[in-house]
Design an enzyme around this catalytic site. Structure first.
Site, PDB file in Angstrom:
ATOM      1  CB  ILE A 197      -0.942   0.002   1.236  1.00 52.89           C
ATOM      2  CG1 ILE A 197      -1.741  -1.316   1.308  1.00 52.89           C
ATOM      3  CG2 ILE A 197      -1.862   1.218   1.174  1.00 52.89           C
ATOM      4  CD1 ILE A 197      -2.601  -1.648   0.107  1.00 52.89           C
ATOM      5  CE  LYS A 198       2.718   5.333  -5.623  1.00 49.83           C
ATOM      6  NZ  LYS A 198       2.893   5.064  -7.051  1.00 49.83           N
TER       7      LYS A 198
END
Ligand SMILES: O=C(CO)[C@@H](O)[C@H](O)[C@H](O)[C@H](O)COP(=O)(O)O
Length: 428
Positions: A197-198
Site C-alpha cells: 500500500i503506497k
C-alpha cells in the site's frame, strides 16, 4: 465523504469476482524466474522494444538473450521493478521473464491513457456504481491480477520480493487518519500477500506509516525527496514494527521510494539561476549524490541493537527503492539514475525508457557505496552555493502531491462524464 475512504461495498472473497487467478498464476509459473530457459507460453505483448527483442523466441521457445536485469539481481542483489502497470496485465509476463521482480503502479496514468478499461467501466456503471467506486474496482482488478503474476517471486523469496504497489487516494496526502483508514481498506479489498500500500511521505502521513505498519500491512512509502524526511520514514517503520505486537515480523515489509531525477530537475534550474561557473559545474550530480547519502543512512539505521532486536522477530529491512529513474534532461546519459545506484537490498523501479537503456548498455556493478566522500562533497558544495536540501525536498513534495492529486481529480471528472454519458445512452 468523497475522497476519503472509497465506497466499495465489501472486500471481494479471493475466489469470487472476475479475477482469473489460476490461469494467471500458471502463466507466471511458466515464466518462473528461477528457470534458466523461459518458456514463452503466453504471448505477452511487450511495450518495450528491448524487452520484445530479448524475448524473441528461438525455434525451441527459449528466450534468446539473457538480460542484464537478471545479472542485476543475481550478481548485485538489486531488484529491478517495472514502473508501469496497465492493461492487459499479462503484458508483464515478458518483463518478468526478462528479470523484472516487482511493479509500481500509477493507476490514474494507466486508466486515462488506455481504452482497455472501457468494457469493465461500462459494466460497473450499468451495475449502478458511481465513478469513484468504479475507479477503485478497475484499480483493484489490475493490482490483484499483477499480484498473481508476481506471486511465484514472492513465494520463492519468502516474502522479500515480488510486490505490486498501489496508492491510497492522493486526496488524502495531508490527512493522517484518513490515510490509515484508506490503507486498511485497500489492503483488505486487494487481499493479496504481495501488495504494497503506497503512502506518501508527507509530514501528515509519516505517523500513518507507523500505524499502518503496526497493523501488519506492508507499505511502499512514496514521494521521498530529502534525507531528513527519509530518516523520519525509517523511524516510522521501526516504530511501527515495535508497536505491532506481532511475534513474527517477517511478513510486514516496506520499501522507501526515494525520487531521483526530479531532484536534479529542480536543483539544475536553481544552479542555472545562480549562473556562476562553480554553480553550473555540479548540474546533473545532485540527485545521485543525495541518493548515495541516503543509502549511508540506511546502513546506519538498519544496524545496531535496536534493529537487531527486531531481526530476532524476523523483521526485514525497509529497502530503498529508487523512483523517478528516467532521465529528463536529454543531455544526460540515459542510465544516469540507474547505473550509479546499484547495491544490495535495493530496488530500482524503471519505466520503459530507463529499462530499455539499462538492458541495452547499462553496467552491472556495485556503485551505491562507491565514491561516497565525493557525494558528500557535492552535497555540501551545493549547500555552500545556497541550496537548502530540506526546502528542495518540501518544494518537490508539494509539486509531487499536487500533480498526483491533479491527475486523480481530472480522471475522476472524466470518469463521471463518461459514466453519465453511458447512463444517458442506456436510459439508466
Ligand atoms: O510508485 C512509485 C514510487 O513509489 C513510482 O511509480 C513513482 O510514482 C514513479 O517512479 C514516479 O512518479 C515517476 O516520476 P517521474 O519520472 O515522472 O519523475
Amino acid at each position: 465523504m468523497a475522497g476519503t475512504v472509497p465506497k466499495l461495498a465489501a472486500p471481494r472473497p479471493a475466489a469470487a469476482g472476475p479475477l482469473p487467478s489460476q490461469p494467471l498464476r500458471a502463466a507466471a509459473l511458466a515464466f518462473a524466474p528461477s528457470a534458466r530457459r523461459f518458456r514463452v507460453s503466453l504471448a505477452g505483448r511487450a511495450r518495450s522494444p528491448v524487452i520484445a527483442m530479448a524475448s524473441a523466441k528461438e525455434g525451441n521457445g527459449a528466450v534468446t538473450k539473457r538480460t542484464t536485469l537478471h545479472d542485476l539481481y543475481e550478481q548485485q542483489g538489486q531488484s529491478p521493478w517495472y514502473d508501469n502497470l496497465c492493461r492487459p496485465v499479462t503484458d508483464l509476463l515478458p518483463y518478468i521473464a526478462n528479470g523484472v521482480r516487482g511493479v509500481t503502479s500509477n493507476p490514474t496514468k494507466a486508466i486515462s491513457s488506455s481504452n482497455a478499461y472501457d468494457g469493465q467501466f461500462k459494466e460497473l456503471i450499468s451495475a449502478g456504481k458511481d465513478a469513484e467506486s468504479a475507479y477503485w474496482e478497475l484499480v483493484i482488478k489490475d493490482i490483484q491480477d499483477a499480484c498473481k503474476l508476481f506471486e511465484p517471486i514472492y513465494d520463492e523469496t519468502d516474502g522479500a520480493d515480488g510486490y505490486v504497489s498501489v496508492e491510497v487516494s492522493p486526496r488524502l496526502a495531508n490527512d493522517t487518519q484518513g490515510t490509515v483508514e484508506a490503507a486498511k481498506w485497500l489492503h483488505k479489498v486487494v487481499n493479496r500477500p504481495n501488495v504494497y500500500i503506497k503512502i506518501p511521505a508527507t509530514a501528515e502521513c509519516v505517523p500513518s506509516i507507523k500505524e499502518v505498519i503496526a497493523n501488519g500491512i506492508s507499505v511502499n512509502v512514496t514521494l521521498i525527496f530529502s534525507v531528513a524526511r527519509y530518516e523520519a520514514v525509517i523511524d516510522a517503520y521501526l516504530d511501527g514494527l515495535e508497536a505491532s505486537g506481532l511475534s513474527d515480523l517477517s511478513r510486514v515489509t516496506s520499501v522507501a521510494s526515494f525520487f531521483v531525477s526530479r531532484v536534479d530537475s529542480l536543483i539544475d534550474k536553481m544552479l542555472e539561476k545562480i549562473g556562476t561557473p562553480e554553480a553550473l559545474a555540479p548540474r546533473g550530480k545532485a540527485a545521485v549524490a543525495q541518493a548515495k547519502i541516503a543509502n549511508q543512512l540506511y546502513l546506519k539505521k538498519f544496524s545496531g541493537p535496536r534493529w537487531e532486536a527486531l531481526v530476532k522477530k524476523g523483521a526485514k529491512k525497509q529497502r530503498l527503492l529508487w523512483a523517478s529513474t528516467s532521465v529528463k534532461n536529454p543531455a544526460y546519459l540515459d542510465t544516469l539514475y540507474v547505473d550509479p545506484l546499484i547495491g544490495p537490498d535495493t530496488v530500482s523501479t524503471m519505466p520503459d525508457q530507463a529499462l530499455d537503456a539499462f538492458i541495452d548498455h547499462g553496467t552491472v556493478a556495485r556503485t551505491i557505496d562507491a565514491n561516497v566522500s565525493e557525494a558528500e562533497g557535492i552535497y555540501s558544495a551545493l549547500e555552500k552555493l545556497g541550496i537548502d536540501w530540506e526546502e528542495v525536498g518540501k518544494q518537490l513534495e508539494h509539486e509531487g502531491v499536487s500533480s498526483f492529486k491533479g491527475s486523480f481529480d481530472s480522471l475522476l471528472t472524466s470518469l463521471e462524464e463518461k459514466g453519465n454519458a453511458l447512463k444517458t445512452a442506456a436510459n439508466l
